[in-house]
Design an enzyme around this catalytic site. Structure first.
Site, mmCIF file in Angstrom:
data_model
loop_
_atom_site.group_PDB
_atom_site.id
_atom_site.type_symbol
_atom_site.label_atom_id
_atom_site.label_comp_id
_atom_site.label_asym_id
_atom_site.label_seq_id
_atom_site.Cartn_x
_atom_site.Cartn_y
_atom_site.Cartn_z
ATOM 1 N NE ARG A 1 50.894 34.165 33.379
ATOM 2 C CZ ARG A 1 51.348 32.903 33.076
ATOM 3 N NH1 ARG A 1 51.193 31.823 33.774
ATOM 4 N NH2 ARG A 1 52.500 32.906 32.344
ATOM 5 C CB THR B 1 41.851 35.637 32.229
ATOM 6 O OG1 THR B 1 42.954 36.718 32.373
ATOM 7 C CG2 THR B 1 40.507 36.338 32.512
ATOM 8 C CG ASP C 1 60.615 35.137 39.313
ATOM 9 O OD1 ASP C 1 61.453 36.100 39.358
ATOM 10 O OD2 ASP C 1 59.561 35.079 38.998
#
Length: 209
Positions: free
Chosen positions: A104, A108, A200
């Site tokens: 990622r 943005t 995670d």
């Protein structure tokens, strides 16, 4: 959510409880994830085509069925997807394996590709795309976009857990892609983690933070 299949099996529920438990050490997490994938594989691979042929049993010749050539393909969204693909390879050793690395962008917040290695004739193969967590759906959508560019049409997606937001986003972007998951959890938190979730998945597979 017509393209969504939640694989509602007692052993899947039991093993997901172990995976969700914060006290489960990563060697156990890794082993139980592999075992859970074996169970999820049964429904996920139901769509696979087979070809007719003949085989000689100890008693007679018969018509039998085998996976076609080129063999199906397993695609891992790195790095956590490897945890599912390892289990899928146990039950389908004939399958070719590919890897897609997506990260990622911190500005943005959109996924960007940093690695792509796919088997030959990918456009002719039956493909299972795997990532343990379908959270926002961003990485999964980007991965499917990439596979579509390569000509892949026969494709399903497998996750361990999914959030409603991720399912909705994936169905909106790729309404023809079947989604298989072990559980549909409640929601995403403000950081994009699935609740109640299991944390995670990559960190818990590999013992990192």
């Amino acid at each position: 959510m017509s393209t969504l299949t939640v694989i509602d099996h007692p052993l899947v529920k039991h093993k997901l409880t172990i995976l969700r438990d914060v006290a489960t050490p990563f060697p156990t997490f890794r082993r139980v994830l592999r075992e859970t994938t074996w169970l999820l594989a049964y429904e996920t691979t139901r769509h696979l085509r087979v070809e007719s042929g003949t085989v000689e049993t100890p008693l007679e010749e018969m018509t039998a069925h085998s996976l076609p050539n080129p063999a199906p393909c397993l695609i891992s969204i790195l790095r956590a997807g490897n945890g599912l693909v390892d289990g899928l390879m146990d039950v389908m050793p004939e399958a070719a394996v590919g890897h897609l690395g997506l990260v990622r962008n911190p500005k943005t917040l959109l996924p960007e590709e940093y690695y792509c290695k796919l088997p030959s004739e990918i456009e002719k193969r039956q493909v299972i795309l795997a990532d343990p967590m379908l959270a926002t759906g961003g990485s999964t959508i980007a991965a499917i976009d990439r596979l579509r560019e390569k000509g892949v049409r026969n494709l399903v997606f497998l996750s361990l857990l999914a959030a409603p937001e991720g399912v909705e986003a994936l169905q909106s972007a790729h309404p023809d892609v079947p989604i298989f998951t072990g559980a549909l959890d409640r929601e995403l938190n403000e950081k994009g983690y699935i609740l109640p979730g299991l944390g995670d998945a990559g960190d818990r597979i590999y013992g990192t933070e």
